[in-house]
Design a protein around this motif. Structure first.
Motif, PDB file in Angstrom:
ATOM      1  N   GLN A  84     -56.490   2.296  -0.983  1.00 34.87           N
ATOM      2  CA  GLN A  84     -57.283   2.049  -0.133  1.00 34.87           C
ATOM      3  C   GLN A  84     -57.980   3.386   0.539  1.00 34.87           C
ATOM      4  OE1 GLN A  84     -59.080  -0.926  -0.162  1.00 34.87           O
ATOM      5  NE2 GLN A  84     -57.502  -1.919  -1.562  1.00 34.87           N
ATOM      6  N   ASP A  85     -57.186   4.498   0.683  1.00 32.12           N
ATOM      7  CA  ASP A  85     -57.515   5.523   1.398  1.00 32.12           C
ATOM      8  C   ASP A  85     -57.799   5.041   2.984  1.00 32.12           C
ATOM      9  OD1 ASP A  85     -58.174   8.321   1.850  1.00 32.12           O
ATOM     10  OD2 ASP A  85     -60.420   8.117   1.567  1.00 32.12           O
ATOM     11  N   THR A  86     -56.919   4.503   3.308  1.00 32.90           N
ATOM     12  CA  THR A  86     -57.053   4.076   4.930  1.00 32.90           C
ATOM     13  C   THR A  86     -55.882   4.708   5.577  1.00 32.90           C
ATOM     14  OG1 THR A  86     -58.026   1.971   4.282  1.00 32.90           O
ATOM     15  CG2 THR A  86     -56.918   1.952   6.506  1.00 32.90           C
ATOM     16  N   THR A  87     -55.905   5.197   6.608  1.00 29.77           N
ATOM     17  CA  THR A  87     -55.066   5.786   7.595  1.00 29.77           C
ATOM     18  C   THR A  87     -54.806   4.903   8.832  1.00 29.77           C
ATOM     19  OG1 THR A  87     -55.243   7.962   6.740  1.00 29.77           O
ATOM     20  CG2 THR A  87     -54.057   7.850   8.718  1.00 29.77           C
ATOM     21  N   VAL A  88     -53.709   4.359   9.262  1.00 31.52           N
ATOM     22  CA  VAL A  88     -53.404   3.818  10.397  1.00 31.52           C
ATOM     23  C   VAL A  88     -52.568   4.690  11.260  1.00 31.52           C
ATOM     24  CG1 VAL A  88     -52.243   1.587  11.494  1.00 31.52           C
ATOM     25  CG2 VAL A  88     -53.566   1.626   9.019  1.00 31.52           C
ATOM     26  N   GLU A  89     -52.891   4.820  12.690  1.00 30.55           N
ATOM     27  CA  GLU A  89     -52.108   5.462  13.703  1.00 30.55           C
ATOM     28  C   GLU A  89     -51.869   4.515  14.906  1.00 30.55           C
ATOM     29  OE1 GLU A  89     -52.590   9.735  15.254  1.00 30.55           O
ATOM     30  OE2 GLU A  89     -54.622   8.900  14.551  1.00 30.55           O
ATOM     31  N   VAL A  90     -50.556   4.311  15.199  1.00 30.92           N
ATOM     32  CA  VAL A  90     -50.470   3.362  16.466  1.00 30.92           C
ATOM     33  C   VAL A  90     -49.518   4.199  17.480  1.00 30.92           C
ATOM     34  CG1 VAL A  90     -49.322   0.996  17.152  1.00 30.92           C
ATOM     35  CG2 VAL A  90     -50.492   1.245  14.796  1.00 30.92           C
ATOM     36  N   ALA A  91     -49.887   4.090  18.696  1.00 32.55           N
ATOM     37  CA  ALA A  91     -48.947   4.556  19.715  1.00 32.55           C
ATOM     38  C   ALA A  91     -48.874   3.570  20.764  1.00 32.55           C
ATOM     39  CB  ALA A  91     -49.480   5.774  20.545  1.00 32.55           C
ATOM     40  N   LEU A  92     -47.462   3.186  21.017  1.00 33.36           N
ATOM     41  CA  LEU A  92     -47.308   2.068  22.071  1.00 33.36           C
ATOM     42  C   LEU A  92     -46.094   2.091  22.821  1.00 33.36           C
ATOM     43  CD1 LEU A  92     -44.650  -0.278  20.186  1.00 33.36           C
ATOM     44  CD2 LEU A  92     -46.652   0.821  18.580  1.00 33.36           C
ATOM     45  N   LEU A 130     -40.591   1.489  30.364  1.00 32.35           N
ATOM     46  CA  LEU A 130     -39.265   1.134  29.772  1.00 32.35           C
ATOM     47  C   LEU A 130     -38.879   2.060  28.962  1.00 32.35           C
ATOM     48  CD1 LEU A 130     -40.100  -2.827  29.500  1.00 32.35           C
ATOM     49  CD2 LEU A 130     -39.147  -1.340  31.528  1.00 32.35           C
ATOM     50  N   HIS A 131     -39.495   2.907  28.425  1.00 30.26           N
ATOM     51  CA  HIS A 131     -38.974   3.891  27.686  1.00 30.26           C
ATOM     52  C   HIS A 131     -40.085   5.053  27.495  1.00 30.26           C
ATOM     53  CE1 HIS A 131     -41.678   3.011  24.212  1.00 30.26           C
ATOM     54  NE2 HIS A 131     -41.595   1.530  24.608  1.00 30.26           N
ATOM     55  N   LYS A 132     -39.594   6.500  27.175  1.00 33.39           N
ATOM     56  CA  LYS A 132     -40.418   7.322  26.977  1.00 33.39           C
ATOM     57  C   LYS A 132     -39.858   8.375  25.969  1.00 33.39           C
ATOM     58  CE  LYS A 132     -41.562   7.926  31.938  1.00 33.39           C
ATOM     59  NZ  LYS A 132     -41.983   8.449  33.005  1.00 33.39           N
ATOM     60  N   PRO A 133     -40.552   8.864  25.082  1.00 31.55           N
ATOM     61  CA  PRO A 133     -42.173   8.758  25.091  1.00 31.55           C
ATOM     62  C   PRO A 133     -42.604   7.548  24.337  1.00 31.55           C
ATOM     63  CG  PRO A 133     -41.220  10.224  23.322  1.00 31.55           C
ATOM     64  CD  PRO A 133     -40.036   9.948  24.125  1.00 31.55           C
ATOM     65  N   PRO A 134     -43.977   7.482  24.273  1.00 30.55           N
ATOM     66  CA  PRO A 134     -44.368   6.286  23.669  1.00 30.55           C
ATOM     67  C   PRO A 134     -43.952   6.296  22.030  1.00 30.55           C
ATOM     68  CG  PRO A 134     -46.246   7.090  24.908  1.00 30.55           C
ATOM     69  CD  PRO A 134     -45.020   8.173  25.141  1.00 30.55           C
ATOM     70  N   ILE A 135     -43.724   5.174  21.421  1.00 27.47           N
ATOM     71  CA  ILE A 135     -43.457   5.164  20.179  1.00 27.47           C
ATOM     72  C   ILE A 135     -44.671   5.581  19.194  1.00 27.47           C
ATOM     73  CG2 ILE A 135     -42.754   3.589  18.297  1.00 27.47           C
ATOM     74  CD1 ILE A 135     -41.316   1.763  20.200  1.00 27.47           C
ATOM     75  N   TYR A 136     -44.857   6.218  18.208  1.00 25.66           N
ATOM     76  CA  TYR A 136     -45.816   6.673  17.508  1.00 25.66           C
ATOM     77  C   TYR A 136     -45.513   6.350  16.057  1.00 25.66           C
ATOM     78  CZ  TYR A 136     -49.201   9.851  15.215  1.00 25.66           C
ATOM     79  OH  TYR A 136     -50.260  10.325  14.557  1.00 25.66           O
ATOM     80  N   LEU A 137     -46.271   5.619  15.476  1.00 24.18           N
ATOM     81  CA  LEU A 137     -46.463   5.320  13.917  1.00 24.18           C
ATOM     82  C   LEU A 137     -47.428   5.662  13.398  1.00 24.18           C
ATOM     83  CD1 LEU A 137     -45.431   1.521  14.675  1.00 24.18           C
ATOM     84  CD2 LEU A 137     -43.786   3.473  14.527  1.00 24.18           C
ATOM     85  N   ILE A 138     -47.394   6.387  12.004  1.00 20.59           N
ATOM     86  CA  ILE A 138     -48.684   6.940  11.353  1.00 20.59           C
ATOM     87  C   ILE A 138     -48.164   6.543   9.712  1.00 20.59           C
ATOM     88  CG2 ILE A 138     -47.901   9.112  10.970  1.00 20.59           C
ATOM     89  CD1 ILE A 138     -51.188   9.625  11.146  1.00 20.59           C
ATOM     90  N   GLY A 139     -49.539   6.046   9.091  1.00 21.59           N
ATOM     91  CA  GLY A 139     -49.181   5.727   7.692  1.00 21.59           C
ATOM     92  C   GLY A 139     -50.453   5.684   7.080  1.00 21.59           C
ATOM     93  N   LYS A 140     -50.421   5.912   5.752  1.00 20.25           N
ATOM     94  CA  LYS A 140     -51.642   5.897   4.975  1.00 20.25           C
ATOM     95  C   LYS A 140     -51.521   5.298   3.546  1.00 20.25           C
ATOM     96  CE  LYS A 140     -55.142   8.843   2.753  1.00 20.25           C
ATOM     97  NZ  LYS A 140     -55.996   9.761   3.110  1.00 20.25           N
ATOM     98  N   ASP A 141     -52.433   4.411   3.496  1.00 20.44           N
ATOM     99  CA  ASP A 141     -52.626   3.558   2.212  1.00 20.44           C
ATOM    100  C   ASP A 141     -53.397   4.401   1.101  1.00 20.44           C
ATOM    101  OD1 ASP A 141     -53.853   1.854   0.153  1.00 20.44           O
ATOM    102  OD2 ASP A 141     -52.429   0.532   1.100  1.00 20.44           O
ATOM    103  N   GLU A 142     -52.720   5.063   0.155  1.00 18.38           N
ATOM    104  CA  GLU A 142     -53.422   6.028  -0.692  1.00 18.38           C
ATOM    105  C   GLU A 142     -54.404   5.045  -1.711  1.00 18.38           C
ATOM    106  OE1 GLU A 142     -53.134   9.232  -0.640  1.00 18.38           O
ATOM    107  OE2 GLU A 142     -51.616   9.280   0.811  1.00 18.38           O
TER     108      GLU A 142
END
Length: 180
Positions: A60-68, A46-58
């Protein structure tokens, strides 16, 4: 090996078949966005390109990546990973992702009067219908429900994923109203 090549963008993974001498190079410069495109290769998106999200919680030193990316099917396809390990049963990061998605879409729909005639709130199943997504969390000390690591149980990860996905997806929808 293909999954690992998507999760580690730009890294070459070589496998040599010692019987024939064939060398297979698994490398993907598109990251998890390309992974989602690969999963949707036989579907009408239904849409191109995929939605890409990235973020880091400094903290907790945690990185999150999502593509949808949504497609015209009725089923949800969601792959969850923690530190490149597939979590077949999801876990805390999946819970955070799902709650953030539902909240963002309902908030956006309400704010832009998209559901004014229906007078309903969309459920989580409604917003994820036809969704293909890859969720990857890099966590310093993950805790799993079993030795097979099928489910992430580090409770702090839920809030981190929820916060990052909510913030980044809200911004994406505001900047890209057509896709929203």
């Amino acid at each position: 090996m293909r999954e690992l090549s998507y999760l580690n963008q730009g890294v070459h993974i070589y496998i040599t078949d010692e019987r024939s001498g064939d060398i297979h190079d698994f490398m993907n410069s598109g990251g998890i966005g390309a992974f989602v495109e690969h999963l949707n290769r036989n579907k009408v998106t239904l849409h191109k390109p995929p939605i890409y999200l990235i973020g880091k919680d400094e903290k907790q030193d945690t990185t999150v990546e999502v593509a949808l990316q949504w497609n015209d099917s009725y089923q949800e396809v969601l792959y969850c990973f923690t530190n490149n390990i597939r979590n077949r049963d999801g876990g805390a990061h999946l819970e955070g992702f799902r709650s953030a998605m539902t909240l963002v879409i309902n908030t956006y729909a309400e704010k832009n009067n998209l559901l004014k005639s229906a007078k309903v709130t969309l459920s989580g199943e409604d917003v994820r219908e036809g969704l293909t997504a890859v969720l990857s969390a890099k966590v310093p000390d993950p805790k799993f429900s079993s030795q097979t690591k099928d489910k992430l149980v580090s409770s702090e990860v839920k809030g981190i994923v929820q916060s990052i996905v909510y913030e980044r997806l809200t911004s994406f929808f505001e900047e890209n109203p057509r896709e929203a």
